[in-house]
Design a protein around this motif. Structure first.
Motif, PDB file in Angstrom:
ATOM      1  N   LYS A 111       4.535  -2.843   5.418  1.00 35.00           N
ATOM      2  CA  LYS A 111       5.227  -1.832   4.627  1.00 35.00           C
ATOM      3  C   LYS A 111       6.281  -1.736   4.302  1.00 35.00           C
ATOM      4  O   LYS A 111       6.412  -0.822   5.532  1.00 35.00           O
ATOM      5  CB  LYS A 111       3.937  -1.448   3.649  1.00 35.00           C
ATOM      6  N   SER A 112       6.946  -1.459   3.239  1.00 37.28           N
ATOM      7  CA  SER A 112       8.090  -0.298   3.332  1.00 37.28           C
ATOM      8  C   SER A 112       8.803  -0.667   1.649  1.00 37.28           C
ATOM      9  O   SER A 112       8.350  -1.425   1.038  1.00 37.28           O
ATOM     10  CB  SER A 112       9.413  -1.272   4.337  1.00 37.28           C
ATOM     11  N   GLN A 145       1.315   1.720   9.997  1.00 39.10           N
ATOM     12  CA  GLN A 145       0.865   2.898   9.351  1.00 39.10           C
ATOM     13  C   GLN A 145       2.676   3.814   9.837  1.00 39.10           C
ATOM     14  O   GLN A 145       2.335   4.485   8.780  1.00 39.10           O
ATOM     15  CB  GLN A 145       0.065   2.892   8.524  1.00 39.10           C
ATOM     16  N   TYR A 199       0.882  -1.305   0.301  1.00 38.48           N
ATOM     17  CA  TYR A 199       0.432   0.177  -0.005  1.00 38.48           C
ATOM     18  C   TYR A 199       0.780   1.040  -0.035  1.00 38.48           C
ATOM     19  O   TYR A 199       1.987   1.489   0.930  1.00 38.48           O
ATOM     20  CB  TYR A 199      -0.470   0.224   1.331  1.00 38.48           C
ATOM     21  N   ARG A 219      15.154  -0.545   5.533  1.00 34.88           N
ATOM     22  CA  ARG A 219      13.926  -0.994   6.275  1.00 34.88           C
ATOM     23  C   ARG A 219      13.585  -2.174   6.104  1.00 34.88           C
ATOM     24  O   ARG A 219      12.428  -3.224   6.900  1.00 34.88           O
ATOM     25  CB  ARG A 219      13.095  -0.336   6.579  1.00 34.88           C
ATOM     26  N   ASP A 242       2.024  -8.546  -0.996  1.00 35.11           N
ATOM     27  CA  ASP A 242       0.448  -7.880  -0.990  1.00 35.11           C
ATOM     28  C   ASP A 242       0.217  -6.856  -1.477  1.00 35.11           C
ATOM     29  O   ASP A 242       0.590  -6.167  -0.934  1.00 35.11           O
ATOM     30  CB  ASP A 242      -0.218  -7.978   0.623  1.00 35.11           C
ATOM     31  N   ASN A 264      13.397  -5.189   8.428  1.00 36.60           N
ATOM     32  CA  ASN A 264      12.234  -5.921   9.140  1.00 36.60           C
ATOM     33  C   ASN A 264      12.283  -7.789   9.034  1.00 36.60           C
ATOM     34  O   ASN A 264      11.250  -8.624   9.147  1.00 36.60           O
ATOM     35  CB  ASN A 264      10.980  -5.514   7.988  1.00 36.60           C
ATOM     36  N   SER A 281     -11.123  -9.518   2.943  1.00 33.58           N
ATOM     37  CA  SER A 281     -10.522  -8.017   3.933  1.00 33.58           C
ATOM     38  C   SER A 281     -11.566  -7.714   4.407  1.00 33.58           C
ATOM     39  O   SER A 281     -12.718  -6.767   3.908  1.00 33.58           O
ATOM     40  CB  SER A 281      -9.741  -7.544   2.915  1.00 33.58           C
ATOM     41  N   ASN A 282     -11.675  -7.485   5.552  1.00 38.35           N
ATOM     42  CA  ASN A 282     -12.418  -6.231   6.051  1.00 38.35           C
ATOM     43  C   ASN A 282     -13.373  -6.351   6.849  1.00 38.35           C
ATOM     44  O   ASN A 282     -14.017  -6.031   6.981  1.00 38.35           O
ATOM     45  CB  ASN A 282     -12.054  -4.313   6.176  1.00 38.35           C
ATOM     46  N   LEU A 337       2.637  -2.282  11.365  1.00 41.89           N
ATOM     47  CA  LEU A 337       3.484  -0.615  12.333  1.00 41.89           C
ATOM     48  C   LEU A 337       2.632  -0.050  12.616  1.00 41.89           C
ATOM     49  O   LEU A 337       2.771   1.476  12.790  1.00 41.89           O
ATOM     50  CB  LEU A 337       4.503  -0.719  10.909  1.00 41.89           C
TER      51      LEU A 337
HETATM   52  N1  LIG Z   1      -6.724  -4.643   3.294  1.00 43.89           N
HETATM   53  C1  LIG Z   1      -6.509  -3.615   3.824  1.00 43.89           C
HETATM   54  O1  LIG Z   1      -7.692  -3.077   3.731  1.00 43.89           O
HETATM   55  C2  LIG Z   1      -5.731  -3.012   3.957  1.00 43.89           C
HETATM   56  C3  LIG Z   1      -5.624  -1.849   4.609  1.00 43.89           C
HETATM   57  C4  LIG Z   1      -4.110  -1.507   4.954  1.00 43.89           C
HETATM   58  C5  LIG Z   1      -3.509  -1.674   4.908  1.00 43.89           C
HETATM   59  N2  LIG Z   1      -3.242  -3.527   3.594  1.00 43.89           N
HETATM   60  C6  LIG Z   1      -1.904  -4.029   3.524  1.00 43.89           C
HETATM   61  O2  LIG Z   1      -0.864  -4.330   4.791  1.00 43.89           O
HETATM   62  C7  LIG Z   1       0.230  -3.675   4.311  1.00 43.89           C
HETATM   63  C8  LIG Z   1       1.163  -2.805   5.461  1.00 43.89           C
HETATM   64  O3  LIG Z   1       0.128  -1.698   6.073  1.00 43.89           O
HETATM   65  P1  LIG Z   1       0.491  -0.487   5.291  1.00 43.89           P
HETATM   66  O4  LIG Z   1       1.288   0.065   4.750  1.00 43.89           O
HETATM   67  O5  LIG Z   1      -0.650   0.321   5.696  1.00 43.89           O
HETATM   68  O6  LIG Z   1       1.470  -0.098   7.388  1.00 43.89           O
HETATM   69  P2  LIG Z   1       2.554  -0.569   7.873  1.00 43.89           P
HETATM   70  O7  LIG Z   1       3.176  -1.408   7.210  1.00 43.89           O
HETATM   71  O8  LIG Z   1       1.603  -0.898   9.575  1.00 43.89           O
HETATM   72  O9  LIG Z   1       3.320   0.877   8.070  1.00 43.89           O
HETATM   73  C9  LIG Z   1       3.761   0.891   6.591  1.00 43.89           C
HETATM   74  C10 LIG Z   1       4.651   2.504   7.481  1.00 43.89           C
HETATM   75  O10 LIG Z   1       6.095   2.374   8.037  1.00 43.89           O
HETATM   76  C11 LIG Z   1       7.145   2.358   7.954  1.00 43.89           C
HETATM   77  N3  LIG Z   1       7.909   1.914   8.134  1.00 43.89           N
HETATM   78  C12 LIG Z   1       8.312   0.440   7.587  1.00 43.89           C
HETATM   79  N4  LIG Z   1       9.324  -0.617   8.426  1.00 43.89           N
HETATM   80  C13 LIG Z   1       9.860   0.222   9.249  1.00 43.89           C
HETATM   81  C14 LIG Z   1      10.715   0.166  10.184  1.00 43.89           C
HETATM   82  N5  LIG Z   1      11.756  -0.997  10.590  1.00 43.89           N
HETATM   83  N6  LIG Z   1      11.062   1.649  11.286  1.00 43.89           N
HETATM   84  C15 LIG Z   1       9.798   2.328  11.188  1.00 43.89           C
HETATM   85  N7  LIG Z   1       8.779   2.527  10.077  1.00 43.89           N
HETATM   86  C16 LIG Z   1       9.086   1.159   9.297  1.00 43.89           C
HETATM   87  C17 LIG Z   1       6.964   2.846   6.325  1.00 43.89           C
HETATM   88  O11 LIG Z   1       7.688   4.056   6.011  1.00 43.89           O
HETATM   89  P3  LIG Z   1       9.225   3.330   4.685  1.00 43.89           P
HETATM   90  O12 LIG Z   1       8.114   3.148   3.365  1.00 43.89           O
HETATM   91  O13 LIG Z   1       9.706   4.690   4.241  1.00 43.89           O
HETATM   92  O14 LIG Z   1      10.142   2.180   5.075  1.00 43.89           O
HETATM   93  C18 LIG Z   1       5.540   3.013   5.888  1.00 43.89           C
HETATM   94  O15 LIG Z   1       5.172   4.523   6.793  1.00 43.89           O
HETATM   95  C19 LIG Z   1      -0.254  -2.649   3.726  1.00 43.89           C
HETATM   96  O16 LIG Z   1       1.368  -1.959   2.512  1.00 43.89           O
HETATM   97  C20 LIG Z   1      -1.007  -3.250   2.199  1.00 43.89           C
HETATM   98  O17 LIG Z   1      -0.298  -4.515   2.105  1.00 43.89           O
HETATM   99  C21 LIG Z   1      -4.096  -3.680   3.567  1.00 43.89           C
END
Ligand SMILES: NC(=O)c1ccc[n+]([C@@H]2O[C@H](COP(=O)([O-])OP(=O)(O)OC[C@H]3O[C@@H](n4cnc5c(N)ncnc54)[C@H](OP(=O)(O)O)[C@@H]3O)[C@@H](O)[C@H]2O)c1
Length: 280
Positions: A235-236, A197, A28, A241, A54, A245, A144-145, A195
């Protein structure tokens, strides 16, 4: 007892017999030319040993995922690709599926999910997915959701049980009713936004737990998710990172710290369509 990932290649056997990696890369907001380099993130992750990706038609980066896979040199059969359909409807789902497949430049998808139960035609969308699975175009079906009432509504349709349910999961959003329902019905639990987000990584209580292991708040959150046996997809798009991770398998959180994290107050970092009404 819930089994947990031991390394990047650890797999969970889904209710349809398909083996799915427990740990992967979220996509995402990973876009080439905007926030980082999505293709390069995918290629690097695969080279580091990540085996689960994903994405969603909604994320606008399926093409980048396809390019990243091709550039990695990793065999298609070793990679587990998840994508999701946003718009609902029997015909819509099939049309959108073929568009996703084309953008990904793949000839099948490992897991195809309804992105959220808010499009008004869950059952018809799901019926199309069942047919795509019968045709060998998708290996497993997910949602999902979905909250418990959505999962129950779907079960009433008589269609096969989904293999995976993906919902927001971290210490502030534990959705125990959904997790329990899934585990009682052999639906694998996949957490998103592990994380938060990035929104709660400096929470004092979290950071304090991390300090006793010399780990960051981010590492504590990822380990919490792994230790609960959730499929975990941080996500990164930052190379450092993406690498960092992966460091969640050679240490563990003590029981008392898991219990402390499990008591964090409820808070959500994003939308929560699990609460929307079931509309069939
Ligand atoms: N089904 C749904 O409705 C839904 C909704 C949301 C998410 N998702 C899925 O779940 C995945 C993960 O969720 P998300 O992307 O929303 O959020 P997340 O993985 O919780 O957080 C991503 C954020 O954390 C940062 N980050 C990553 N590794 C880090 C580390 N080791 N230390 C500090 N910051 C770090 C990333 O920045 P950088 O990229 O700059 O490292 C980005 O800003 C998504 O990418 C998507 O595939 C699904």
């Amino acid at each position: 007892m819930v089994s947990i990932a031991k390394d990047l290649n650890s797999r969970i056997t889904l209710n349809d017999g398909v083996e799915m990696p427990y740990y992967g890369l979220g996509m995402y907001k990973s876009r080439s030319g905007q926030e980082g380099h999505a293709e390069e993130a995918v290629t690097l992750a695969l080279k580091l040993g990540y085996r689960l990706l994903d994405t969603s038609e909604f994320y606008g980066n399926e093409e980048d995922v396809g390019i990243g896979i091709r550039n990695s040199g990793v065999k298609r059969g070793d990679i587990f690709v998840v994508t999701k359909v946003w718009d609902h409807g029997y015909d819509t789902c099939k049309e959108h599926f073929y568009e996703s497949l084309k953008r990904l430049s793949l000839d099948y998808v490992d897991l195809y999910m309804i992105h959220a139960p808010i499009g008004g035609q869950n059952v018809e969308t799901y019926r199309a997915m069942v047919e795509l699975k019968e045709q060998g175009l998708i290996r497993s079906i997910g949602v999902s959701n979905f909250g418990v009432h959505h999962l129950e509504g779907l079960a009433e349709s008589g269609l096969p049980t989904p293999s995976v349910c993906q919902v927001e999961l971290h210490p502030w959003q534990q959705k125990q009713d959904i997790v329990n329902y899934c585990r009682n019905h052999r639906i694998a639990v996949m957490g998103y936004a592990p994380l938060t987000q990035g929104k709660r990584l400096n929470d004092p209580a979290l950071v304090k737990i991390g300090e006793t292991y010399d780990k960051s708040g981010a590492m504590v959150l990822l380990r919490w998710s792994v230790q609960h046996g959730f499929i975990t997809i941080p996500k990164s798009s930052n190379p450092q990172r993406i690498r960092e991770n992966t460091s969640v398998f050679d240490w563990s959180l003590r029981k008392e710290d898991m219990e402390a994290l499990d008591k964090f107050p409820e808070w959500s970092c994003t939308w929560n369509p699990c609460l929307s009404p079931w509309v069939g």
